[in-house]
Design a protein around this motif. Structure first.
Motif, PDB file in Angstrom:
ATOM      1  N   ALA A  42      -7.756 -46.349 -24.755  1.00  9.04           N
ATOM      2  CA  ALA A  42      -9.093 -46.799 -25.180  1.00  9.04           C
ATOM      3  C   ALA A  42      -9.427 -46.228 -26.558  1.00  9.04           C
ATOM      4  CB  ALA A  42     -10.132 -46.366 -24.152  1.00  9.04           C
ATOM      5  N   ARG A  43      -9.074 -44.967 -26.774  1.00 10.78           N
ATOM      6  CA  ARG A  43      -9.362 -44.310 -28.057  1.00 10.78           C
ATOM      7  C   ARG A  43      -8.560 -44.959 -29.185  1.00 10.78           C
ATOM      8  NH1 ARG A  43      -7.889 -39.261 -26.805  1.00 10.78           N
ATOM      9  NH2 ARG A  43      -9.731 -39.017 -25.522  1.00 10.78           N
ATOM     10  N   LEU A  44      -7.297 -45.307 -28.887  1.00 11.10           N
ATOM     11  CA  LEU A  44      -6.433 -45.918 -29.907  1.00 11.10           C
ATOM     12  C   LEU A  44      -6.681 -47.412 -30.067  1.00 11.10           C
ATOM     13  CD1 LEU A  44      -3.044 -44.152 -28.994  1.00 11.10           C
ATOM     14  CD2 LEU A  44      -4.557 -43.614 -30.903  1.00 11.10           C
ATOM     15  N   GLY A  45      -7.230 -48.025 -29.036  1.00 15.83           N
ATOM     16  CA  GLY A  45      -7.495 -49.456 -29.086  1.00 15.83           C
ATOM     17  C   GLY A  45      -6.268 -50.316 -28.876  1.00 15.83           C
ATOM     18  N   VAL A  46      -5.214 -49.746 -28.256  1.00 11.17           N
ATOM     19  CA  VAL A  46      -3.991 -50.510 -27.963  1.00 11.17           C
ATOM     20  C   VAL A  46      -3.497 -50.153 -26.572  1.00 11.17           C
ATOM     21  CG1 VAL A  46      -3.208 -50.681 -30.359  1.00 11.17           C
ATOM     22  CG2 VAL A  46      -2.505 -48.724 -28.996  1.00 11.17           C
ATOM     23  N   ARG A  47      -2.718 -51.070 -25.992  1.00  5.68           N
ATOM     24  CA  ARG A  47      -2.093 -50.799 -24.697  1.00  5.68           C
ATOM     25  C   ARG A  47      -0.737 -50.171 -24.948  1.00  5.68           C
ATOM     26  NH1 ARG A  47      -3.199 -51.386 -20.056  1.00  5.68           N
ATOM     27  NH2 ARG A  47      -3.940 -53.024 -18.773  1.00  5.68           N
ATOM     28  N   LEU A  48      -0.506 -48.998 -24.343  1.00  7.76           N
ATOM     29  CA  LEU A  48       0.745 -48.274 -24.557  1.00  7.76           C
ATOM     30  C   LEU A  48       1.795 -48.596 -23.494  1.00  7.76           C
ATOM     31  CD1 LEU A  48      -0.827 -44.825 -25.493  1.00  7.76           C
ATOM     32  CD2 LEU A  48       0.157 -46.504 -27.061  1.00  7.76           C
ATOM     33  N   PHE A  49       1.315 -48.991 -22.300  1.00 10.07           N
ATOM     34  CA  PHE A  49       2.222 -49.284 -21.183  1.00 10.07           C
ATOM     35  C   PHE A  49       1.913 -50.645 -20.581  1.00 10.07           C
ATOM     36  CE2 PHE A  49       2.251 -44.541 -20.744  1.00 10.07           C
ATOM     37  CZ  PHE A  49       3.611 -44.342 -20.868  1.00 10.07           C
ATOM     38  N   GLN A  50       2.968 -51.320 -20.115  1.00  9.67           N
ATOM     39  CA  GLN A  50       2.819 -52.431 -19.176  1.00  9.67           C
ATOM     40  C   GLN A  50       2.983 -51.806 -17.802  1.00  9.67           C
ATOM     41  OE1 GLN A  50       1.916 -55.369 -19.868  1.00  9.67           O
ATOM     42  NE2 GLN A  50       2.293 -55.533 -22.064  1.00  9.67           N
ATOM     43  N   ARG A  51       2.001 -51.974 -16.925  1.00 11.70           N
ATOM     44  CA  ARG A  51       2.037 -51.318 -15.623  1.00 11.70           C
ATOM     45  C   ARG A  51       2.453 -52.295 -14.541  1.00 11.70           C
ATOM     46  NH1 ARG A  51      -1.641 -49.261 -19.000  1.00 11.70           N
ATOM     47  NH2 ARG A  51      -2.429 -47.115 -18.776  1.00 11.70           N
ATOM     48  N   SER A  52       3.333 -51.842 -13.655  1.00 15.78           N
ATOM     49  CA  SER A  52       3.665 -52.595 -12.450  1.00 15.78           C
ATOM     50  C   SER A  52       3.555 -51.637 -11.275  1.00 15.78           C
ATOM     51  CB  SER A  52       5.089 -53.176 -12.535  1.00 15.78           C
ATOM     52  OG  SER A  52       6.046 -52.145 -12.412  1.00 15.78           O
ATOM     53  N   THR A  53       3.717 -52.156 -10.058  1.00 15.70           N
ATOM     54  CA  THR A  53       3.581 -51.290  -8.881  1.00 15.70           C
ATOM     55  C   THR A  53       4.715 -50.280  -8.806  1.00 15.70           C
ATOM     56  OG1 THR A  53       4.733 -52.960  -7.568  1.00 15.70           O
ATOM     57  CG2 THR A  53       2.323 -52.971  -7.511  1.00 15.70           C
ATOM     58  N   ARG A  54       5.842 -50.564  -9.458  1.00 17.52           N
ATOM     59  CA  ARG A  54       7.006 -49.674  -9.343  1.00 17.52           C
ATOM     60  C   ARG A  54       7.262 -48.815 -10.571  1.00 17.52           C
ATOM     61  NH1 ARG A  54      11.705 -53.068  -6.204  1.00 17.52           N
ATOM     62  NH2 ARG A  54      10.516 -53.467  -4.325  1.00 17.52           N
ATOM     63  N   ARG A  55       6.941 -49.318 -11.761  1.00 20.46           N
ATOM     64  CA  ARG A  55       7.363 -48.595 -12.966  1.00 20.46           C
ATOM     65  C   ARG A  55       6.459 -48.914 -14.148  1.00 20.46           C
ATOM     66  NH1 ARG A  55      11.484 -45.466 -14.120  1.00 20.46           N
ATOM     67  NH2 ARG A  55      12.418 -45.462 -16.177  1.00 20.46           N
ATOM     68  N   LEU A  56       6.455 -47.966 -15.076  1.00 21.91           N
ATOM     69  CA  LEU A  56       5.771 -48.182 -16.345  1.00 21.91           C
ATOM     70  C   LEU A  56       6.796 -48.609 -17.386  1.00 21.91           C
ATOM     71  CD1 LEU A  56       3.602 -44.933 -16.552  1.00 21.91           C
ATOM     72  CD2 LEU A  56       2.816 -47.212 -15.934  1.00 21.91           C
ATOM     73  N   THR A  57       6.414 -49.551 -18.238  1.00 18.84           N
ATOM     74  CA  THR A  57       7.273 -49.965 -19.338  1.00 18.84           C
ATOM     75  C   THR A  57       6.469 -49.871 -20.623  1.00 18.84           C
ATOM     76  OG1 THR A  57       8.346 -51.545 -17.844  1.00 18.84           O
ATOM     77  CG2 THR A  57       8.753 -51.810 -20.200  1.00 18.84           C
TER      78      THR A  57
END
Length: 199
Positions: A42-57
């Motif tokens: 939120a502070r950076l204004g970008v998404r750092l991870f794609q989240r899934s139920t098993r893993r972060l990418t």
């Protein structure tokens, strides 16, 4: 310092591939790590991870950010550790490898007292029955025996390890006596033949 904590949560999550792995490393809950990373995003204004139920990418932005902050994070952590050490108290993560049985029986009972005595140390203890690459995998120490040490690694004897060979009286009555270690090869050969015949 809040930003520093969020960046550390991000880096550990990226390295471990999950908030749970980062939480274990940082002695936090997965929810706390996830919340910290969300605040950073939120502070950076970008998404750092794609989240899934098993893993972060990592997203592309996440990959760029990780490449830019990883070395700086290590530098800051080292500076903090060196300053604290200069004050006479140990601080930082202590990464140790040890056998599962030994660790559970002898080391785990000491964990509570260890954490009380050294509150600034984060134990990162790995219980595994195999030889690890101390330098390559970033271990500070390992407890074990029966393997050769790489050059430059210092070892200290903690205690002797006794092994006892046992067999049923039935088994021994049907075999030649085992008087020397070399005789074990004969016993193992017989067991292997019996196993193959049972297949």
């Amino acid at each position: 310092m809040e930003s520093f904590g969020s960046i550390e949560c991000f880096v550990r999550s990226a390295e471990g591939g999950s908030f749970a792995e980062a939480a274990r490393h940082l002695s936090l809950t997965p929810a706390a790590v996830g919340k910290s990373v969300a605040k950073l995003e939120a502070r950076l204004g970008v998404r750092l991870f794609q989240r899934s139920t098993r893993r972060l990418t990592l997203t592309e932005a996440g990959k760029r950010f990780l490449a830019e902050v990883s070395d700086s994070l290590i530098t800051i952590q080292n500076a903090v550790a060196n300053l604290a050490s200069a004050e006479g108290r140990p601080v930082g993560t202590l990464k140790v490898s040890m056998g599962t049985v030994f660790g559970n029986r002898y080391v785990m009972p000491l964990l509570g007292e260890f954490v009380r005595r050294f509150p600034d140390i984060s134990p990162d203890w790995h219980f595994d029955n195999r030889q690890v690459d101390l330098i390559g995998q970033g271990f500070d120490a390992a407890i074990g025996g029966g393997f050769e040490l790489p050059q430059g690694v210092v070892a200290r004897k903690l205690t002797p390890a006794h092994r006892v060979l046992v067999a049923s009286s039935n088994y021994l009555a049907q075999r030649l006596p085992v008087l020397a270690p070399e005789d074990l090869a004969r016993c193992l050969g017989i067991l292997e033949c019996q196993y193959r015949q049972a297949q």
